[in-house]
Design an enzyme around this catalytic site. Structure first.
Site, short mmCIF file in Angstrom:
data_model
loop_
_atom_site.label_atom_id
_atom_site.label_comp_id
_atom_site.label_asym_id
_atom_site.label_seq_id
_atom_site.Cartn_x
_atom_site.Cartn_y
_atom_site.Cartn_z
CD GLU A 113 -86.24 -83.05 -6.93
OE1 GLU A 113 -85.21 -83.47 -6.38
OE2 GLU A 113 -86.44 -83.14 -8.15
CE LYS A 115 -78.91 -76.11 -3.55
NZ LYS A 115 -77.88 -76.21 -2.51
CG ASP A 117 -76.69 -77.09 4.03
OD1 ASP A 117 -75.87 -77.17 3.10
OD2 ASP A 117 -76.59 -76.28 4.97
CE1 TYR A 224 -79.80 -84.44 -4.60
CE2 TYR A 224 -79.46 -84.28 -6.97
CZ TYR A 224 -79.01 -84.08 -5.68
OH TYR A 224 -77.77 -83.54 -5.48
CE LYS A 316 -78.25 -72.12 -2.66
NZ LYS A 316 -76.91 -71.69 -2.31
CB CYS A 410 -54.21 -68.79 32.09
SG CYS A 410 -55.70 -69.54 32.75
CB CYS A 413 -53.72 -70.30 36.69
SG CYS A 413 -53.08 -70.81 35.09
CB CYS A 428 -54.18 -72.54 30.41
SG CYS A 428 -53.49 -72.60 32.08
CB CYS A 433 -55.28 -74.03 35.05
SG CYS A 433 -56.39 -72.68 34.65
ZN LIG Z 1 -54.82 -71.42 33.60
#
Ligand SMILES: [Zn+2]
Length: 708
Positions: A113, A115, A117, A224, A316, A410, A413, A428, A433
């Site tokens: 079957e 698998k 995730d 299942y 896997k 930043c 700025c 920031c 900005c």
């Molecule tokens: Zn900034």
């Protein structure tokens, strides 16, 4: 007229039948609108007869109240994990152990079957009625997430053929990829952190305290396995896995349909090999193949080790990984001021696409993994997920390579970055900005907000850098003369956008571009000014969403506009009034209050209103009903005989809605030349698709159009 009790019973049976057609057989018999109609009728009848409401009614999936937390619950039998096999040799070794345990030389009958995730779940039914849903937890005791499991429409509240007594049905709750992509798009648009992959999103959703949110996100499930209490006689479960999978489906439970009976391990190995690549075409993530001995009698003889069943193993798939050089780590500033590192890589091919950027989330992750600019790094990609750096290859690290230093200011700025104690993200703090402003303007103009086509990244960069636009309201004062003379490369794209987007196309990553600034010109400028002008009259929710208030997504904005009708009413609403709106929780309400209480927001809204933006509920136009009323149509690809605008205009005139994206609510997709992802999505969702010739027939005489 039938008695209400009879009508309620009949409606519930029909709704269950159609839920099963949709979620279990993937083959609906009625439209979403018809389904919604049945549900509405049931809700209305139940509202008039509260004594007739039962907890297994399809209307009772969501209680409407957030839960306080999760209690724990014990599984009927422990939910064991499986041993793993990573290649054919390990599969053969598993087969040898099985045959030795059974003392047979003949090939063993296995079931293979996919698998999924997702997140393991055990759902208990008593006489076919939903009792509770519990996570795997430590295998013995899990969390009782019943309120959320009930909210998942793919999980029946009542089995269609009810076996007597108690049963625990086990399976996997997962996030379908299209729903996942949409969720992350919404989160990106509302400035919330993205989920790393569908499994994390499923886990986060299932552990959320608000079942309403769970109901909206579109989780699915596959089952299942079934467990009956050990002392039940006669045993209600079939004697083999193949028979069980078939039985689960007849009970109305969704079962992943690609399972296969395999005689002998060679058939299992061939099955595993056949899915290594094909699995990527599935609308959900898989991480392997589960192989089980088919017959229960043989399983009982094999028994368990202290950790695993001896009669099953999980193959896997090898992860998709590749190594490349990390050239440097840039930092990017988001709309909310979040400053996140961005890995700039030597371009490399991984799972069919060229990768040049990877997100690094935050500097703590970089420190934890000890990733340094200049390292050779292992890159991994799964599903639709943005690639991630697994680890640096320490063996080939040049000597003395300095670690990454997160900047303290930043990059745009130069404000000093801030980080609240309880967060990992640096921000920031400067509201004006330029980087934040650019991203905010892009969001405001975006298709899902104010939908100002033609206001792309490059133009936004230019407007901000020239100081022509300082806030959203400034857009409404731009003139054709100012815009026409601007020179920039309309195709230029910033690295941060490529990384934040899904997989970059090859042409966006193939080395440095030659920038060729061009004059914007009168024609483009006039078109843009017209677009900006048209946005003044958009529905209120687009403006609320466009303002980019933290945690306020598209749906939240729509709910607010519906509930309050005008911007002034939203701005004046108290926290209790805000949280009374569906889709608005305490975090969103607090964020709204913070925004509307700030003096700069008050000033901004006044300027927007002065610029003539629509701030209230639109007056519904009175018009005769059109033949396409209630139909939602999506246009995709290039049309040959008429422009997109013409087609849209004609469809609107006939009463249809023309939407920008395909969903289950879409009635029809019109696919022109080179139609792309919308067409794929329509096919995945089973939405009817027609070509341009059929569109012409529809426009000529909509009443004689069979698909609608
Ligand atoms: Zn900034």
């Amino acid at each position: 007229m039938p008695a209400p009790a009879d009508r309620i019973d009949a409606l519930r049976a029909r709704i269950r039948h159609h839920e099963e057609r949709y979620y279990v057989h993937d083959d609906p018999e009625i439209s979403d609108a018809e389904f919604d109609g049945l549900m509405r009728e049931l809700r209305e009848l139940e509202a008039g007869h509260p004594d007739l409401v039962t907890s297994d009614s399809p209307s009772q999936r969501v209680s409407g109240r957030p839960v306080e937390g999760f209690a724990t619950a014990e599984h009927l039998l422990p939910m064991l994990s499986l041993d793993n096999a990573y290649d054919d040799g390990e599969l053969s070794a598993f087969d040898e152990r099985v045959r030795k345990g059974l003392a047979i030389d003949d090939p063993v009958r296995y079931v293979a079957e996919l698998k999924i995730d997702g997140l393991s779940i055990a759902v208990t039914y008593d006489d076919g009625r939903f009792v509770r849903g519990v996570t795997r937890g430590d295998g013995v005791i899990g969390e009782d997430v019943s309120a959320n499991v009930r909210a998942i429409q793919a999980i029946p509240l009542r089995l269609s053929k009810a076996p007597a007594g108690r049963l625990e049905i086990r399976g996997e709750i997962y996030f379908p990829r299209p729903a996942f992509a949409r969720l992350n798009e919404e989160r990106e648009a509302s400035g919330e952190p993205l989920f790393a992959n569908p499994r994390n999103a499923a886990a986060g959703t299932l552990r959320n305290l608000d079942p309403q949110l769970v109901a909206r996100r579109g989780l699915r499930a596959f089952f299942y396995h079934a467990v009956a209490p050990p002392d039940v006689d006669p045993d209600p479960l079939p004697g083999s896995q193949i028979a069980l999978l078939r039985t689960l489906a007849t009970w109305g439970l969704p079962v992943e349909k690609h399972w296969q009976g395999c005689d002998g391990i060679a058939a299992v190995q061939a099955f595993c090999a056949s899915w290594a690549d094909t699995r990527r075409q599935l609308p959900f993530d898989t991480d392997g193949i589960v192989i089980k001995v088919d017959r229960r009698e043989e399983r009982a003889r094999l028994g368990y080790t202290s950790k695993f069943p001896r009669w099953a193993t999980a193959f896997k798939f090898p992860a998709q990984q590749v190594t490349t050089r990390l050239l440097r780590i840039d930092v990017q500033v988001g709309r909310t001021g979040a400053v996140t590192p961005l890995a700039v890589l030597e371009p490399v091919l991984l799972a069919g696409s060229t990768i040049q950027y990877a997100t690094l989330h935050n500097d703590e992750e970089i420190r934890r993994k000890d990733i340094r600019p200049g390292d050779q790094v292992l890159l991994e990609k799964g599903g639709d997920v943005i690639p991630k750096i697994v680890k640096p290859i320490l063996g080939v690290r040049p000597e003395g390579l300095p670690p990454f230093e997160m900047p303290t200011t930043c990059p745009e700025c130069h404000s000093t970055l801030e980080r609240p104690d309880d967060e990992v993200v640096w921000r920031c703090p400067n509201p004006s900005c330029p980087a934040r402003l650019r991203r905010s303007l892009e969001h405001f103009a975006g298709r899902r907000a104010m939908n100002i086509d033609g206001l792309g990244q490059a133009l936004v960069d230019k407007l901000v850098s020239l100081g022509l636009v300082h806030d959203y309201a400034d857009l409404y004062h731009l003139t054709v003369e100012t815009l026409a003379d601007l020179k920039f490369d309309a195709q230029a794209r910033r690295a941060d956008r490529v990384a934040a987007g899904r997989t970059a196309r090859a042409d966006e990553t193939s080395g440095p571009r030659v920038l060729t600034p061009r004059r914007f010109g009168e024609k483009s400028a006039s078109a843009l000014v017209a677009q900006i002008d048209a946005s003044r009259r958009h529905d209120l929710w687009r403006l609320i969403f466009g303002l980019g208030i933290r945690h306020v997504g598209e749906r939240g904005a729509q709910a607010l506009a519906d509930a309050f009708g005008t911007m002034a009413a939203v701005a004046a609403a108290r926290v209790e009034q805000l949280t009374a709106v569906g889709d608005v929780g305490p975090v969103v309400a607090a964020s709204l209050r913070r925004f509307f209480d700030a003096p700069e927001s008050v000033a901004l809204l006044a300027r927007l209103e002065a610029a003539g933006l629509h701030m209230g509920r639109p007056v519904p136009e009175s018009r005769a009903p059109g033949p396409l009323d209630g139909r939602t149509i999506v246009l995709t690809g290039t049309l040959q005989t008429l422009t997109r605008e013409d087609a849209t205009g004609q469809l609107l005139a006939l009463g249809a809605k023309v939407a920008g994206s395909v969903s289950r609510k879409t009635s029809l997709v019109v696919a022109g030349e080179a139609a792309g992802s919308k067409l794929d999505k329509a096919r995945t969702l089973g939405v009817p698709v027609v070509d341009e010739a059929r569109l012409q027939q529809l426009l000529d005489d909509p009443t004689r159009f069979p698909v609608l």
